[in-house]
Write a protein that holds these residues in place. Structure first.
Motif, short mmCIF file in Angstrom:
data_model
loop_
_atom_site.label_atom_id
_atom_site.label_comp_id
_atom_site.label_asym_id
_atom_site.label_seq_id
_atom_site.Cartn_x
_atom_site.Cartn_y
_atom_site.Cartn_z
N GLU A 1 28.03 27.73 34.95
CA GLU A 1 27.51 28.69 34.00
C GLU A 1 28.66 29.36 33.22
OE1 GLU A 1 27.15 28.78 37.28
OE2 GLU A 1 27.33 30.67 38.05
N GLU B 1 17.38 39.10 45.08
CA GLU B 1 17.86 37.99 45.93
C GLU B 1 19.06 37.63 45.18
OE1 GLU B 1 15.46 33.93 47.35
OE2 GLU B 1 14.85 35.31 45.60
N HIS B 2 20.33 37.37 45.89
CA HIS B 2 21.67 37.07 45.13
C HIS B 2 21.67 35.53 45.62
CE1 HIS B 2 23.07 41.09 44.88
NE2 HIS B 2 22.35 41.34 45.96
N LEU B 3 21.67 34.61 44.38
CA LEU B 3 21.46 33.23 44.49
C LEU B 3 22.92 32.62 43.81
CD1 LEU B 3 17.86 32.35 43.88
CD2 LEU B 3 19.11 32.40 45.95
N GLY B 4 23.76 33.72 43.50
CA GLY B 4 25.06 33.20 43.20
C GLY B 4 25.17 33.15 41.48
N GLU B 5 24.60 32.22 40.90
CA GLU B 5 24.68 32.38 39.34
C GLU B 5 23.80 33.21 38.70
OE1 GLU B 5 22.75 30.08 40.70
OE2 GLU B 5 21.16 29.42 39.17
N TYR C 1 29.99 33.09 46.62
CA TYR C 1 29.72 32.36 45.67
C TYR C 1 30.69 32.75 44.45
CZ TYR C 1 27.23 30.39 41.45
OH TYR C 1 26.97 29.64 40.47
N ASP C 2 31.30 33.97 44.10
CA ASP C 2 31.95 34.24 43.21
C ASP C 2 33.54 34.04 43.81
OD1 ASP C 2 30.24 35.03 41.48
OD2 ASP C 2 30.51 37.21 41.82
N MET D 1 21.75 31.96 50.77
CA MET D 1 22.06 32.89 49.90
C MET D 1 20.76 33.77 49.63
SD MET D 1 24.86 32.32 48.34
CE MET D 1 24.89 32.46 46.52
N SER D 2 19.48 32.94 49.82
CA SER D 2 18.27 34.07 49.37
C SER D 2 18.03 35.00 50.64
CB SER D 2 17.07 32.87 49.25
OG SER D 2 16.12 33.70 49.49
N ARG E 1 36.47 34.30 35.42
CA ARG E 1 35.68 33.91 36.66
C ARG E 1 36.01 32.50 37.16
NH1 ARG E 1 33.21 37.79 37.75
NH2 ARG E 1 31.96 39.27 36.24
N ARG F 1 13.15 43.91 46.04
CA ARG F 1 14.08 43.26 46.63
C ARG F 1 14.86 42.45 45.60
NH1 ARG F 1 15.62 38.48 49.63
NH2 ARG F 1 13.87 37.14 49.19
N PRO G 1 24.13 38.50 37.86
CA PRO G 1 24.65 39.39 38.84
C PRO G 1 25.94 40.35 38.66
CG PRO G 1 25.18 36.91 39.08
CD PRO G 1 24.30 37.16 37.85
N HIS G 2 26.47 40.03 37.43
CA HIS G 2 27.51 40.74 37.13
C HIS G 2 27.16 41.88 36.08
CE1 HIS G 2 29.88 38.09 39.44
NE2 HIS G 2 29.43 36.87 38.80
N LEU H 1 20.77 27.40 49.58
CA LEU H 1 19.78 28.39 48.99
C LEU H 1 18.93 29.30 50.12
CD1 LEU H 1 19.02 28.45 46.04
CD2 LEU H 1 17.01 27.12 46.58
N HIS I 1 17.49 36.84 41.72
CA HIS I 1 16.11 36.92 41.33
C HIS I 1 15.73 38.44 41.82
CE1 HIS I 1 15.36 32.36 41.93
NE2 HIS I 1 16.20 32.76 40.80
N PRO J 1 26.43 37.04 49.87
CA PRO J 1 26.52 35.90 49.19
C PRO J 1 27.12 35.69 47.71
CG PRO J 1 24.02 36.49 50.20
CD PRO J 1 25.27 37.65 50.42
N GLN J 2 26.97 36.97 47.25
CA GLN J 2 27.71 37.11 45.90
C GLN J 2 29.16 36.78 46.49
OE1 GLN J 2 25.63 37.47 43.42
NE2 GLN J 2 27.17 36.47 42.32
N THR K 1 14.49 27.08 31.82
CA THR K 1 15.11 28.47 31.45
C THR K 1 16.48 27.76 31.12
OG1 THR K 1 14.45 29.08 33.43
CG2 THR K 1 15.92 30.53 32.02
N LYS L 1 22.27 16.51 47.35
CA LYS L 1 23.51 16.04 46.52
C LYS L 1 23.32 14.69 45.82
CE LYS L 1 27.05 18.98 46.76
NZ LYS L 1 27.76 19.83 47.73
N LEU M 1 14.74 37.57 36.29
CA LEU M 1 16.21 37.01 36.51
C LEU M 1 17.24 38.04 36.22
CD1 LEU M 1 15.77 33.45 35.08
CD2 LEU M 1 15.34 34.27 37.25
N GLU N 1 11.93 34.34 32.95
CA GLU N 1 13.20 34.57 31.79
C GLU N 1 12.49 35.36 30.69
OE1 GLU N 1 12.04 31.75 32.57
OE2 GLU N 1 11.99 30.23 31.09
#
Lengths: 342, 365
Positions: free
Chosen positions: B283, A286-290, B222-223, B198-199, B342, A284, A309-310, B195, A293, B218-219, B305, A169, A306, A266
């Motif tokens: 985002e 992988e859920h990383l939030g935003e 996060y959401d 989540m991963s 969101r 697989r 997720p929605h 991370l 993967h 994880p989702q 990206t 952070k 990428l 991407e």
């Protein structure tokens, strides 16, 4: 502030060539980042500029003057180290004032006060000036260490991984601050790191270095979008760029000599099967939030792409069609073959 | 294989309460991460499950059997402290087989179990190698093999990847998860790195000051973060908070953010006027000239990206994640448009999320 020019610098330690014929021009007011793994020659390069090491070949010019054989003290350089080394018995104020009080400089106290206060303001540590250095948090200590370089007005600031000992952070906060300060002061900075995010986010230009050699020099965007080799391509970008042997992509037209195809995550699109010939299987998600993967198996090679997720979810085992956008082509030696294909 | 159940688990050290009444169930085969900053109680909880620490209060059940006070050795759980602690004078096979040798298992059986473990970890080719020459990743695989070889009911892991650099860590996360998918053993994994959690995890318990703030996939965490702490701890950059003061009525679809109406997911509770915060993931922000919430661009960080653009508004600094193709000038004034479906809302006093149509199934732990 000034230009710093390295010309064909070579430095050997015994049989090891730490730096090999390195040429680099750091422009006035530029934030140049050398990015490379440990042992790449980053720190040696900094030490050659300061005069703590002297090169076996080549020259160092600062502001048009050849300083190759000048002692460190006369080079007008400020150095920030990885580990903040503050004087524990002194206050923040006295730590900041210390470089100006050196007998060689003899700066009058009222000017010192002004400079220290300005610097503290810039670094948001003005309220801590009377604290003992040991009573600060890690982030504050590193600000003071940076501040000790900033109180002077040298030709160039050299920084050796100054953020690497901080937590994530704080590191992201100080990245922004350091960039802001550099812009405000118009400072010339040569910064070395192994952290690609630091390089991408702060640099005016990045020099990618490996085994003592400068592989590519350019803006973060140039290097990311147009890497000169597969190694450079793999150094920037998270998740890392995908590589596939060209023989597995016979359906893609590539320039002659292409051995490997690089596809940024991407630039790898997946969709439901619809008659396309490139078909992979989801290994697989992988859920990383935003973002998600998606790890895919394509002819025995693992690829990552990428996904939102929605959007409609992909499931392990599912077959999908792959489409490439902007593939990068590399030859047998890993050098980029510049022709773009679509 | 095992289900782990924790009931009203509490642990005090003198004046200090490290764990304040945790309740959760980890289903058989789940990869369960306990995530939080140092001092949040995650390691103490793990050590109580392992039997290395006795709880002050509460119960621990392993497959329905109360093991709260059974000895660690009797619990049939493998604790992986530090992946790098290997016996340097033994080769890989002897390192992996060591726990079985200690149990007095016949040598032939040990050899068979070691071979099987090595095959699962894909390190058969290393069995006769000395551990000192191994790469970091291989050392980790060997240490994991040593934990697996006993075929324990569950694995407990305490920051096993902490010593690795960021890129390598992410690679190892993928491997650990793949391994989990192959052997399917219940895994409890402690980390401060969001991370990693989540991963790899199926379920994450986010902990703060000895309390479980939220448990979810994880989702979900996060959401639909259950608290400002969770919203801030998960995500990089974290969720943005824009503070304001207002009352709320169930059924409202907008809030009075200072003098501006901001659309939000339908509110599901009534509240008297109080300090609130709008929670916005980076985002879910777009720059639109006409948007009424405005600010000045402070910095833009290119990430390949995407880029992270920080904007100073009258109500605080906001980080937005934009496509890297968007052109942004430092110092320019921009309008911020939010993806309203969101958005999250928090009560600043308690730090807890306010119920909205978006909050769905998220519940406070």
């Amino acid at each position: 502030m000034a230009d710093v020019i390295l010309r064909n610098i070579t430095k050997r330690f015994g049989t090891v060539e730490a730096v090999r014929e390195l040429s680099l021009a750091i422009n006035d007011g530029e934030f140049l980042v050398l990015l490379g793994p440990s042992g790449a020659g980053k720190t040696t390069t900094l030490r050659l500029i300061t005069g703590l090491e002297s090169p076996d070949n080549g020259s160092v010019m600062i502001n048009g003057r050849d300083v190759t054989h000048d002692p460190p003290g006369s080079r007008d350089i400020a150095f920030v180290f990885q580990q903040y080394s503050l004087y524990p018995h002194l206050t923040v104020y006295d730590n900041l004032a210390f470089p100006l009080r050196s007998p060689a400089r003899r700066v009058p106290e009222p000017i010192i006060r002004k400079r220290v206060e300005q610097t503290a303001e810039l670094l948001h540590i003005a309220s801590k000036l009377n604290n003992r250095a040991t009573r600060l948090s890690g982030g504050e200590m590193q600000r003071v260490a940076i501040g000790r370089a900033l109180v002077r007005d040298p030709s160039i600031y050299l920084m050796d991984e100054p953020l690497s000992s901080l937590d994530a952070k704080l590191r992201s906060e100080l990245r922004l601050e350091l960039k802001r300060i550099q812009l405000e002061l118009g400072a010339t900075i040569l910064y070395v790191t192994h952290d690609q995010v630091e390089a991408m986010t702060m640099a005016s230009r990045i020099g990618v270095i490996r085994d003592g050699q400068l592989l590519q020099l350019g803006t973060p965007r140039e290097i990311y979008e147009s890497p000169s080799s597969s190694y450079v391509a793999s150094r920037l970008g998270t998740p890392q760029i995908n590589f596939l042997p060209a023989r597995l992509l016979s359906e893609v037209a590539v320039p002659p000599g292409t051995e490997t195809i690089g596809i940024r995550t991407e630039h790898l699109k997946v969709g439901a099967r619809n008659g396309g010939r490139m078909v992979g299987r989801v290994h697989r998600v992988e859920h990383l939030g935003e973002q998600n993967h998606v790890h895919l198996d394509y002819k025995g090679e693992m690829l990552v792409t990428l996904a939102d997720p929605h959007q409609q979810p992909l499931n392990a085992g599912q077959e999908v069609e792959l489409h490439l956008v902007h593939p990068l082509c590399f030859d047998r030696a890993g050098q980029r073959i510049p022709a773009m294909i679509h | 294989m095992a289900q782990i159940r924790v009931e009203n688990l509490r642990k005090s050290f003198d004046q200090f309460t490290a764990v304040q009444g945790s309740n959760f169930t980890i289903d058989d085969g789940t990869f369960f991460a306990m995530l939080g900053p140092s001092g949040c109680g995650k390691t103490t909880t793990l050590r109580m499950i392992a039997g290395l620490e006795l709880p002050t209060d509460g119960r621990i059940l392993l497959d329905g059997e109360d093991v709260t006070f059974s000895r660690a050795a009797a619990r049939d759980i493998a604790f992986v402290f530090q992946f790098f602690a290997l016996y340097p004078h033994m080769n890989v096979a002897d390192n992996i087989g060591f726990p079985l040798k200690c149990q007095g298992m016949p040598r032939r059986e040990i050899r068979q179990r070691v071979a099987e473990t090595a095959r699962l970890l894909r390190i058969e080719h290393l069995l006769s190698r000395k551990t000192s020459g191994l790469s970091g990743g291989d050392r980790q695989r060997v240490a994991l093999g040593r934990a697996m070889v006993r075929r324990p009911k569950a694995f407990l892991m305490d920051e096993p990847l902490g010593a690795l650099d960021a890129e390598f860590r992410h690679l190892m996360c993928g491997e650990l998860r793949d391994l989990h998918d192959r052997i399917g053993a219940t895994t409890v994994y402690v980390t401060h790195d969001q991370l990693e959690a989540m991963s790899m995890a199926d379920q994450i318990a986010v902990m703060n000051k000895g309390r479980v703030e939220q448990i979810g996939s994880p989702q979900e965490v996060y959401d639909r973060p259950a608290s400002m702490f969770v919203a801030d701890f998960i995500g990089s950059p974290p969720m943005n908070f824009l503070r304001f003061e207002s009352g709320l009525r169930s059924g409202d679809r907008a809030v009075a953010f200072h003098s501006v109406n901001v659309s939000v997911p339908e509110i599901r509770e009534d509240r008297a006027s109080a300090p609130l915060a709008l929670g916005i993931r980076p985002e879910h922000i777009r720059f639109t000239d006409a948007a009424p919430v405005r600010g000045e661009v402070f910095g833009a960080e290119y990430l390949g990206t995407t880029q992270i653009v920080t904007v100073d508004t009258a109500h605080g600094r906001v980080a937005a994640r934009l496509p890297s193709s968007a052109s942004v000038r430092i110092g320019e004034t921009v309008g911020l448009e939010f993806h309203f479906e969101r958005l999250a809302l928090f009560d600043v006093g308690s730090g807890l999320a306010i119920r909205t149509a978006n909050e769905g199934s998220a519940r406070h732990g």
